[in-house]
Design a protein around this motif. Structure first.
Motif, PDB file in Angstrom:
ATOM      1  N   UNK A   8       1.709  -1.255  -0.449  1.00 47.48           N
ATOM      2  CA  UNK A   8       0.201  -0.048  -0.277  1.00 47.48           C
ATOM      3  C   UNK A   8       0.721   1.272  -0.079  1.00 47.48           C
ATOM      4  N   UNK A   9       1.868   1.618   0.606  1.00 49.39           N
ATOM      5  CA  UNK A   9       2.891   2.037   0.802  1.00 49.39           C
ATOM      6  C   UNK A   9       3.321   2.582  -0.778  1.00 49.39           C
ATOM      7  N   UNK A  10       4.042   1.731  -1.441  1.00 42.07           N
ATOM      8  CA  UNK A  10       3.953   1.755  -2.225  1.00 42.07           C
ATOM      9  C   UNK A  10       3.413   2.541  -3.274  1.00 42.07           C
ATOM     10  N   UNK A  11       1.781   2.104  -4.128  1.00 44.61           N
ATOM     11  CA  UNK A  11       0.572   2.194  -3.835  1.00 44.61           C
ATOM     12  C   UNK A  11       0.418   3.705  -4.064  1.00 44.61           C
ATOM     13  N   UNK A  12       0.706   4.527  -2.883  1.00 41.50           N
ATOM     14  CA  UNK A  12       0.666   5.552  -2.129  1.00 41.50           C
ATOM     15  C   UNK A  12       1.688   6.961  -2.783  1.00 41.50           C
ATOM     16  N   UNK A  13       2.951   6.039  -2.712  1.00 43.56           N
ATOM     17  CA  UNK A  13       4.296   6.982  -3.239  1.00 43.56           C
ATOM     18  C   UNK A  13       4.075   7.624  -4.048  1.00 43.56           C
ATOM     19  N   UNK A  14       4.476   8.755  -4.133  1.00 43.02           N
ATOM     20  CA  UNK A  14       4.449   9.959  -4.954  1.00 43.02           C
ATOM     21  C   UNK A  14       5.342   9.299  -5.729  1.00 43.02           C
ATOM     22  N   UNK A  16       2.468   9.303 -13.766  1.00 45.98           N
ATOM     23  CA  UNK A  16       1.920   9.330 -12.067  1.00 45.98           C
ATOM     24  C   UNK A  16       0.570   8.317 -11.913  1.00 45.98           C
ATOM     25  N   UNK A  17       0.352   7.439 -11.342  1.00 46.32           N
ATOM     26  CA  UNK A  17      -1.209   6.688 -11.111  1.00 46.32           C
ATOM     27  C   UNK A  17      -2.099   7.540 -10.819  1.00 46.32           C
ATOM     28  N   UNK A  18      -3.194   7.355 -11.815  1.00 44.23           N
ATOM     29  CA  UNK A  18      -4.518   8.240 -11.050  1.00 44.23           C
ATOM     30  C   UNK A  18      -5.082   8.019 -10.158  1.00 44.23           C
ATOM     31  N   UNK A  19      -5.222   9.654  -9.796  1.00 43.08           N
ATOM     32  CA  UNK A  19      -6.357   9.326  -8.555  1.00 43.08           C
ATOM     33  C   UNK A  19      -6.919   9.195  -7.707  1.00 43.08           C
TER      34      UNK A  19
END
Lengths: 306, 306
Positions: A33-39, A62-65
């Motif tokens: 989850x931390x990797x997915x949320x990383x900027x 970047x990953x979409x919001x």
């Protein structure tokens, strides 16, 4: 003298990945989850199964919001410390075979980007084809950051397939056996190949394929190199085997034609000579590199390349 | 000097099959039916996934009068021209791991019979775990004489899995890295191993596993041999890699302990010496033969075996 460096003429396609596959993150939901949320997190852009490039190489955004973690696979962490994800799809609009666009990628981006694309392509394809449990038929969902699927009913875990394939040259008195399939471009010849089956070694599979497809017996099978081939998820294992009796009996459903080619002919084909006795496989295929490896080891070709 | 014959001390288990896999019969329903109806046809007797032996080797009996062709896989045709079938089951009463009975088979029957059993075991296990279509969830049925399954709804074809595994020795200054898992018998150490993933070569997988599990970097990965391992359907690919910095950082969830062992220690363990620094893996495992191969090639062991 046999060459010792199979990479003297570059790498086959899809070889040379530099991603850290971060096994410790996959199985730890908090780190995942931390990797997915990383900027720093990036999405590898695909169109269906096809690669998308920009001026820097493979397109990474970047990953979409509103991106949902369970719809992505964590491919790994790149050399710039960016977690790289690919988006999972439920349906495929194309088959597993290589397209001109995926085959041409090696001319546009680095070897490590080609390897990253290959990994993503195999995984996205596998997920789309494994939405249901083969044990009980119930739906499955992505698990372990996309490196497994888990059945919602019987809890079976399923892991991405890697299908080992033996691809081989038989050698007889300074010549190697090349064959062509009916569907190939005119003049194209390559090494014979086939899936390795349950219950056999690499070497036994090499011998079986050559017996089935060309009717020859071989011995002294020697491993040369391997390559992931993401159409959809093969592991090509390239070998050279020795043949004492070159008389061919072709399986004509598989092989349209085959012939024994000498080193001069192989050298001309790999050099792209229009007068070569055959059109070589593309350089991204391990077959090109297997031929090149053999040529550099072949005894005294009369006109060997520099 | 490195040894050149990996089989100087016999074959690893499951290697050395002599069955003709008769690819031309599998895809020809008339020939398949003829083989099933042949008075020469034999059923390889299994109890669940376990082997059954008699005075001649593996138990082989005539097919029952009411046997149904679609409930069998045609393993191949043996050296006595007998089509050999195995019966497919819908449920498994045991997991995929090796049992004392399956591990002990090599002491009772020929190498080719062990290989035949391994092939049957992998296929029977695969069929029981693939009764439903991973694409759409509908039931599947055996197809191509048991070498595929076909979906009754979407017509997808599914093929038996073979999961390639890299198993490797890292070498540093005349010593090799051995590790043990928590679940193993006391004193048992072996080569490290792990599944090869989509998008990597054999060599890249070797380097990744050693980095993940032992924290070491390696180069110059060299293929040694391969082995089918039917628990449930791996292809073991055994390699030796070179390590420059022997400092270990273990992944303690996977590896309980690891150490660098010299040639004397390996020789003592393979010889079954009770004073050896570790208990060797069983001789049917490719790890035993990989250690033996390394030992025969190791530089100047002070007390090498004859």
């Amino acid at each position: 003298m046999h060459g010792t460096d199979p990479q003297a003429h570059g790498l086959p396609g899809f070889v040379g990945g530099t991603l850290d596959r971060v096994d410790h993150i996959r199985s730890n939901p908090a780190l995942h989850a931390q990797a997915f949320a990383s900027p720093n997190a990036r999405l590898l852009v695909l169109e269906g199964l096809e690669p998308v490039t920009d001026d820097h190489g493979l397109a990474l955004v970047p990953l979409a919001a509103d991106a949902r973690i369970e719809q992505h696979v964590l491919l790994g962490v790149d050399l710039q410390d960016r977690p790289i994800f690919a988006h999972l799809v439920e349906t495929l609009e194309q088959g597993p075979n290589a397209t001109p666009r995926s085959r041409g990628l090696a001319d546009l981006v680095s070897a490590s980007d080609v390897a990253l694309y290959g990994t993503a392509r195999s995984l996205v394809h596998w997920h789309a084809r494994h939405r249901f449990c083969s044990v009980c038929g119930a739906p499955t969902h992505a698990h372990k950051a996309g490196w497994a699927r888990r059945c919602e009913s019987c809890a079976s875990e399923h892991f991405p397939r890697v299908d080992p394939v033996s691809i081989m040259l038989a050698e007889h008195q300074g010549r190697v056996l090349l064959g062509r399939q009916h569907s190939w471009p005119p003049g194209r010849y390559s090494a014979l190949a086939g899936f390795i089956e349950p219950g056999e070694t690499v070497e036994e599979a090499v011998a079986r394929e050559l017996k089935e497809e060309a009717g020859i017996s071989v011995h002294s099978v020697r491993y040369v190199m391997s390559q992931p081939w993401p159409f959809p998820s093969s592991l090509m294992i390239a070998c050279i085997a020795q043949c004492d009796d070159p008389a061919l009996t072709l399986d004509e459903t598989e092989i349209e034609h085959a012939f024994w080619c000498d080193a001069d002919g192989v050298a001309a084909a790999l050099a792209g000579d229009p007068d070569a006795p055959f059109l070589a496989p593309p350089r991204m295929a391990v077959a090109w590199h297997l031929l090149d490896h053999w040529l550099r080891g072949a005894v005294a070709p009369s006109d060997a390349r520099a």
